[in-house]
Design an enzyme around this catalytic site. Structure first.
Site, PDB file in Angstrom:
ATOM      1  N   CYS A  17      16.188 103.569  64.882  1.00 53.63           N
ATOM      2  CA  CYS A  17      15.164 102.661  65.397  1.00 53.63           C
ATOM      3  C   CYS A  17      15.800 101.352  65.844  1.00 53.63           C
ATOM      4  CB  CYS A  17      14.089 102.379  64.342  1.00 53.63           C
ATOM      5  SG  CYS A  17      14.724 101.494  62.902  1.00 53.63           S
ATOM      6  N   CYS A  20      16.705  98.938  63.056  1.00 51.72           N
ATOM      7  CA  CYS A  20      17.972  99.230  62.378  1.00 51.72           C
ATOM      8  C   CYS A  20      19.135  98.600  63.140  1.00 51.72           C
ATOM      9  CB  CYS A  20      18.197 100.741  62.283  1.00 51.72           C
ATOM     10  SG  CYS A  20      16.866 101.601  61.446  1.00 51.72           S
ATOM     11  N   ASP A 398      20.960  88.670 104.683  1.00 55.56           N
ATOM     12  CA  ASP A 398      22.056  88.445 105.616  1.00 55.56           C
ATOM     13  C   ASP A 398      21.843  89.411 106.776  1.00 55.56           C
ATOM     14  OD1 ASP A 398      24.587  87.628 106.640  1.00 55.56           O
ATOM     15  OD2 ASP A 398      25.468  89.437 105.797  1.00 55.56           O
TER      16      ASP A 398
END
Length: 706
Positions: A17, A20, A398
């Site tokens: 998880c 953790c 550009d």
């Protein structure tokens, strides 16, 4: 941080998880010798700064039985299938024991010793690790979801709710299994890119040909690739020509023709011709490895929303624990409530308050979106850039190489003697073959396309700044600007010719004239070709909420304006130096615009850096673009821009849905505690349901197509 400070990168195995991962990072920072540590939960990696032993680092992950292996580049081994994991088999067995426990409690008695034995065995089998982590946390006064769940289950057992306690443990284990499955799926979508590169290749080294592992191939080796084979290494074609499918790198499935001198990339498919390729990069440095590495690093960069959620969860969990304790003790102490009833409600608060769904709501969406983008040829360098992309309302382009191909081409060839058009093209190309400027190359390419003959020159001379003259078969020909002919033979330029020249120039084209001292033969219009997709992309952007588009170019105003009119761009800024482009971007930001700058990643670097998002075109094989831009369109394909914006907008929408849903569900469940309608198993089912829905909602991002 000192440049000499030791840096170690490891793969982390065993994460279940996001919480953790945060705890592991905090633990690492307390290891003696470690000055800093950064855990990348999305890529399952950790970077440690300082000097510490491998065993000391692994000890910091003992709470989750985490193991570390040195990072050797992008991981190639996929995660284990869901059904092959031992923990999931334990979970299935626990479910069977739970059902058996309910059966015996119905057939014998509610809390018979046999049913309690089944419930207890089910708890220990699926929640053993949960209890160990929760008890350790209690001893250390650390409060996370494991602590909440452990207290809830122990409390349920203490008041005789064995069945509900076992149900809580199993539903929580299912929730964690689903979270692990979803993160593995997101990670595997990136790891699968490594599977497209061959593990062995046929090479020529000196005079010997050999089949060896790609790790052993050296720069300078000659790669031998037959039709239908995948190219194993980055390199330069030295023999042959073929069509190459570069979808793995650029996301574009239309094959690209490669000839001698062209660059090719590892993982691309040689479709039809035999090729000999000189290897230019080691396997760890090739383009596909670099892409995967950058994507994994991008997953570590938290988006603003994720950072907010992490900070929120840090205070949210202790607050839920305090609320649960108050609900359990205040009513019995001060309002004559029954202890068993209110302790039960307090335990339900602990269960429903677990922040699993909230904590995972953002990272799984970010990881999934970044992975999907990479597979479709868009490299996004982090969650923060993914979020910024979705907020854009202005884009600056550009011109050369972005809206145009960056390669001059002959757009008009007007011969004043129609039957002699090919002959005049041959003369012009024969002369220009000896010139050294881009416009000359455009005329030569035109002649090669038309398959006309080239004549030998008897004399060639440059007329600086105006053109050239050369002798072919005894005739002197002049090729140059209109000003050359106006100066030498103004009688050649009648009113009709002047109008034709003016018309071409107003359309952004450079005009070159071919003639002799006796007459004008042909007129050539040359322009930087507009990309086929530019017009469609500019038309699509307003529908995505982009209210302003501007072209920033160093070209003259007439050329820039002509191209802008053709593609539908709203504003033109011409004759700009790099500093001028930077100033224009700053002005747009000062005006409240959320702006992206799209350029080549090199000349436009100041403007790219100043914009909210800097996007580079054509990053495949271009190290500068890969390193400098926030987002890179790998295939040099402007059509990826609307896709990237759509993906970002959908990601933002899904993150908001996830956070809103997970919080709303918890608030609703907490309200149900007041009348006593929320049971323990309902509480954990609500938490598990929220995690499941958040996960599935995030995985929808895998379906967004280019």
């Amino acid at each position: 941080m000192s440049q000499t400070e030791q840096k170690q990168v490891f793969r982390v195995h065993g994460f279940t998880c996001a919480g953790c991962a945060t705890k592991f990072e905090n633990n690492l920072k307390t290891v003696p010798g470690v000055t800093d540590a950064k855990v990348n939960f999305g890529a399952a990696k950790v970077t440690v700064y300082g000097s510490a032993t491998h065993s000391a680092l692994e000890k910091a992950g003992e709470f989750e039985n985490l193991t570390l292996t040195p990072d050797q580049g992008p991981i190639q081994k996929p995660s284990l299938p869901f059904w092959k994991k031992r923990s999931n088999w334990f979970l299935l067995t626990s479910i069977l024991l739970l059902l058996t426990g309910f059966y015996t409690s119905i057939t014998l008695s509610e809390n018979s010793q046999l049913s309690i034995l089944f419930f207890l065995t089910s708890m220990l089998l699926s929640g053993g690790k949960l209890f160990l982590k929760g008890i350790k946390n209690l001893v250390r006064l650390e409060f996370d979801m494991n602590t909440l769940m452990t207290l809830a289950v122990l409390g349920a057992a203490a008041i005789g709710e064995w069945g509900e306690g076992a149900t809580v443990v199993i539903l929580f284990a299912i929730s964690e299994a689903l979270e692990t499955f979803s993160m593995d799926k997101a990670r595997d979508s990136i790891r699968s890119l490594m599977n497209i590169t061959p593990k062995e290749a046929l090479i020529r080294r000196g005079q010997a040909e050999m089949q060896i592992a790609v790790d052993e191939i050296e720069i300078g080796d000659i790669l031998l690739v037959k039709p239908g084979q995948k190219i194993a290494m980055d390199g330069i074609v030295r023999l042959g020509h073929s069509s190459i499918n570069q979808a793995a790198i650029t996301g574009e499935s239309i094959p690209v023709t490669k000839e001698i001198g062209d660059e090719v990339f590892a993982g691309t498919l040689n479709e039809e011709g035999y090729l000999e390729i000189e290897v230019t990069k080691h396997v760890s440095d090739n383009t596909i490895s670099k892409i995967i590495y950058l994507v994994e690093e991008a997953q570590a960069e938290k988006a603003p929303t994720q950072a907010f959620v992490d900070r929120f969860a840090k205070y949210y969990t202790p607050a839920i624990l305090i609320l649960g304790i108050l609900i359990a003790i205040v009513p019995p102490l001060f309002f004559n409530g029954t202890w068993e009833d209110w302790i039960y409600r307090g335990l339900a608060v602990l269960v429903v308050g677990c922040p699993c769904a909230l904590v995972i709501s953002t990272p799984i969406a970010i990881v999934t979106a970044i992975g999907n983008a990479a597979k479709n040829g868009v490299l996004i360098k982090g969650g923060i850039h993914l979020e910024q992309l979705g907020l854009l309302n202005a884009i600056a382009f550009d011109k050369t190489g972005t809206l145009t191909k960056g390669l001059p081409a002959v757009t008009d060839f007007i011969s004043f003697e129609e039957t002699e058009a090919k002959h005049h093209l041959s003369i012009a190309a024969s002369i220009e073959k000896n010139a050294q400027h881009p416009l000359a190359a455009a005329v030569v390419r035109k002649a090669q396309t038309e398959q006309v003959a080239f004549y030998p020159l008897q004399q060639f001379q440059s007329l600086t700044g105006k053109g050239v003259h050369a002798t072919i078969e005894g005739v002197v020909y002049y090729l140059g600007s209109p000003s050359l002919f106006m100066e030498k033979w103004p009688q050649h330029l009648n009113q009709v010719v002047k109008e034709q020249i003016l018309s071409l120039q107003q359309n952004g084209k450079t005009v070159v004239l071919l003639g002799t001292d006796q007459k004008l033969l042909s007129m050539i219009g040359i322009a930087d070709e507009i990309r086929e997709e530019s017009k469609a992309v500019l038309k699509a952007l307003p529908k995505l909420g982009i209210s302003s588009t501007v072209m920033l170019t160093g070209d003259n105003q007439a050329t820039a304006q002509a191209i802008a009119q053709q593609i539908g761009i709203s504003q033109v800024e011409a004759n700009l130096l790099p500093k001028d482009k930077l100033d224009r971007i700053k002005a747009m930001r000062d005006a409240g615009k959320h702006v992206a700058m799209i350029g080549d990643g090199v000349n436009d670097a100041p403007a790219l850096a100043s914009a909210n998002i800097g996007m580079a075109m054509g990053g495949a094989g271009t190290d500068t673009a890969l390193e400098t831009a926030d987002i890179t369109l790998m295939g040099d394909d402007l059509k990826k821009l609307p896709y990237a914006i759509r993906l970002s907008r959908k990601t933002l929408r899904i993150i908001k849905e996830n956070i809103t849903f997970s919080l709303a569900l918890k608030i609703l469940a907490l309200l149900l505690i007041i009348p006593g309608w929320l049971t323990l198993w309902m509480a954990v089912f609500a938490d598990m349901g929220a995690t499941l829905i958040v996960t599935l909602n995030s995985l929808r991002l895998l379906r967004v197509k280019s």
